[in-house]
Write a protein that holds these residues in place. Structure first.
Motif, short mmCIF file in Angstrom:
data_model
loop_
_atom_site.label_atom_id
_atom_site.label_comp_id
_atom_site.label_asym_id
_atom_site.label_seq_id
_atom_site.Cartn_x
_atom_site.Cartn_y
_atom_site.Cartn_z
N ALA A 260 0.85 -1.18 0.00
CA ALA A 260 0.00 0.00 0.00
C ALA A 260 0.89 1.24 0.00
CB ALA A 260 -0.89 0.02 1.23
N HIS A 261 0.50 2.23 -0.76
CA HIS A 261 1.25 3.48 -0.82
C HIS A 261 0.37 4.59 -0.26
CE1 HIS A 261 4.52 1.82 -3.21
NE2 HIS A 261 3.60 1.16 -3.87
N GLU A 262 0.82 5.15 0.84
CA GLU A 262 0.06 6.23 1.46
C GLU A 262 0.52 7.58 0.92
OE1 GLU A 262 -0.49 6.26 5.69
OE2 GLU A 262 0.12 4.18 5.80
N GLY A 263 -0.40 8.49 0.83
CA GLY A 263 -0.05 9.86 0.46
C GLY A 263 0.48 10.60 1.67
N ARG A 264 0.73 11.87 1.52
CA ARG A 264 1.20 12.69 2.63
C ARG A 264 0.11 12.82 3.68
NH1 ARG A 264 6.30 12.71 1.63
NH2 ARG A 264 7.04 14.04 -0.03
N HIS A 265 0.53 12.77 4.94
CA HIS A 265 -0.40 12.98 6.05
C HIS A 265 -0.40 14.46 6.41
CE1 HIS A 265 -1.10 8.75 6.99
NE2 HIS A 265 0.14 8.57 6.57
N ALA A 266 -1.51 14.91 6.93
CA ALA A 266 -1.62 16.31 7.34
C ALA A 266 -0.54 16.66 8.34
CB ALA A 266 -2.99 16.55 7.95
N ALA A 267 0.18 17.72 8.07
CA ALA A 267 1.18 18.30 8.97
C ALA A 267 2.35 17.38 9.31
CB ALA A 267 0.51 18.80 10.25
N GLU A 268 2.57 16.30 8.57
CA GLU A 268 3.67 15.40 8.90
C GLU A 268 5.04 16.03 8.68
OE1 GLU A 268 4.71 11.82 6.54
OE2 GLU A 268 3.35 12.61 5.04
N PHE A 269 5.12 17.12 7.96
CA PHE A 269 6.38 17.81 7.70
C PHE A 269 6.86 18.63 8.90
CE2 PHE A 269 2.91 20.54 6.50
CZ PHE A 269 3.27 21.76 7.05
N ILE A 270 6.00 18.88 9.88
CA ILE A 270 6.35 19.73 11.02
C ILE A 270 7.23 18.96 12.01
CG2 ILE A 270 5.49 21.04 13.00
CD1 ILE A 270 2.94 21.54 11.39
N LEU A 271 8.40 19.52 12.29
CA LEU A 271 9.28 18.96 13.32
C LEU A 271 8.99 19.61 14.67
CD1 LEU A 271 12.59 18.88 11.26
CD2 LEU A 271 11.03 16.97 11.72
N SER A 272 8.78 20.92 14.66
CA SER A 272 8.38 21.65 15.87
C SER A 272 7.75 22.96 15.45
CB SER A 272 9.59 21.90 16.79
OG SER A 272 10.47 22.84 16.20
N GLU A 273 6.95 23.52 16.35
CA GLU A 273 6.35 24.83 16.08
C GLU A 273 6.17 25.57 17.39
OE1 GLU A 273 2.17 24.87 14.78
OE2 GLU A 273 2.13 22.72 15.12
N GLY A 274 5.89 26.86 17.29
CA GLY A 274 5.74 27.70 18.47
C GLY A 274 4.58 27.26 19.36
N ASN A 275 4.60 27.71 20.61
CA ASN A 275 3.54 27.36 21.57
C ASN A 275 2.17 27.79 21.08
OD1 ASN A 275 5.39 26.29 23.36
ND2 ASN A 275 5.63 28.21 24.47
N GLY A 276 1.20 27.02 21.48
CA GLY A 276 -0.18 27.32 21.08
C GLY A 276 -0.32 27.21 19.58
#
Length: 115
Positions: A10-26
């Motif tokens: 099975a080949h999955e497409g990109r998942h939502a926000a999987e590219f984020i390593l870290s982000e600001g609070n809130g």
């Protein structure tokens, strides 16, 4: 009865926000906008006529799409204070499978570090 093992791939497409390593609070890293095209998670975008479209090497980078969307949808995108995986980003100007230096510089100007 003997049966052969058959491997299913099975080949999955990109998942939502999987590219984020870290982000600001809130939700400081996120903002809302209106899509001007069908876009996938991880698409580097710019504004064109007050709508978000894929960055094509021209104009100013506005951020990165978090979710997939269709034209005229209200969308969430990363606009500041984040670290992202560059291997999971896309844009229409890329030719080598990776986004170009202009897109990376545009993201860095927004406070988004591409790793």
């Amino acid at each position: 009865m003997w049966t052969e093992n058959v491997a299913l791939v099975a080949h999955e497409g990109r998942h939502a926000a999987e590219f984020i390593l870290s982000e600001g609070n809130g939700h400081i890293s996120r903002d809302l906008g209106k899509a001007g095209a069908t876009l996938a998670p991880g698409a580097v975008v710019k504004l064109s006529g007050n709508k978000l479209v894929s960055y094509d090497g021209t104009g100013t980078v506005a951020g990165i799409m978090m979710y997939d969307c269709v034209d005229d949808a209200i969308v969430t995108f990363i606009v500041r204070k984040a670290e992202v995986n560059g291997k999971l980003l896309t844009s229409t100007e890329q030719t080598s499978g990776e986004i170009d230096a202009g897109a990376i510089a545009g993201l860095l100007a927004l406070g988004i570090a591409v790793r």
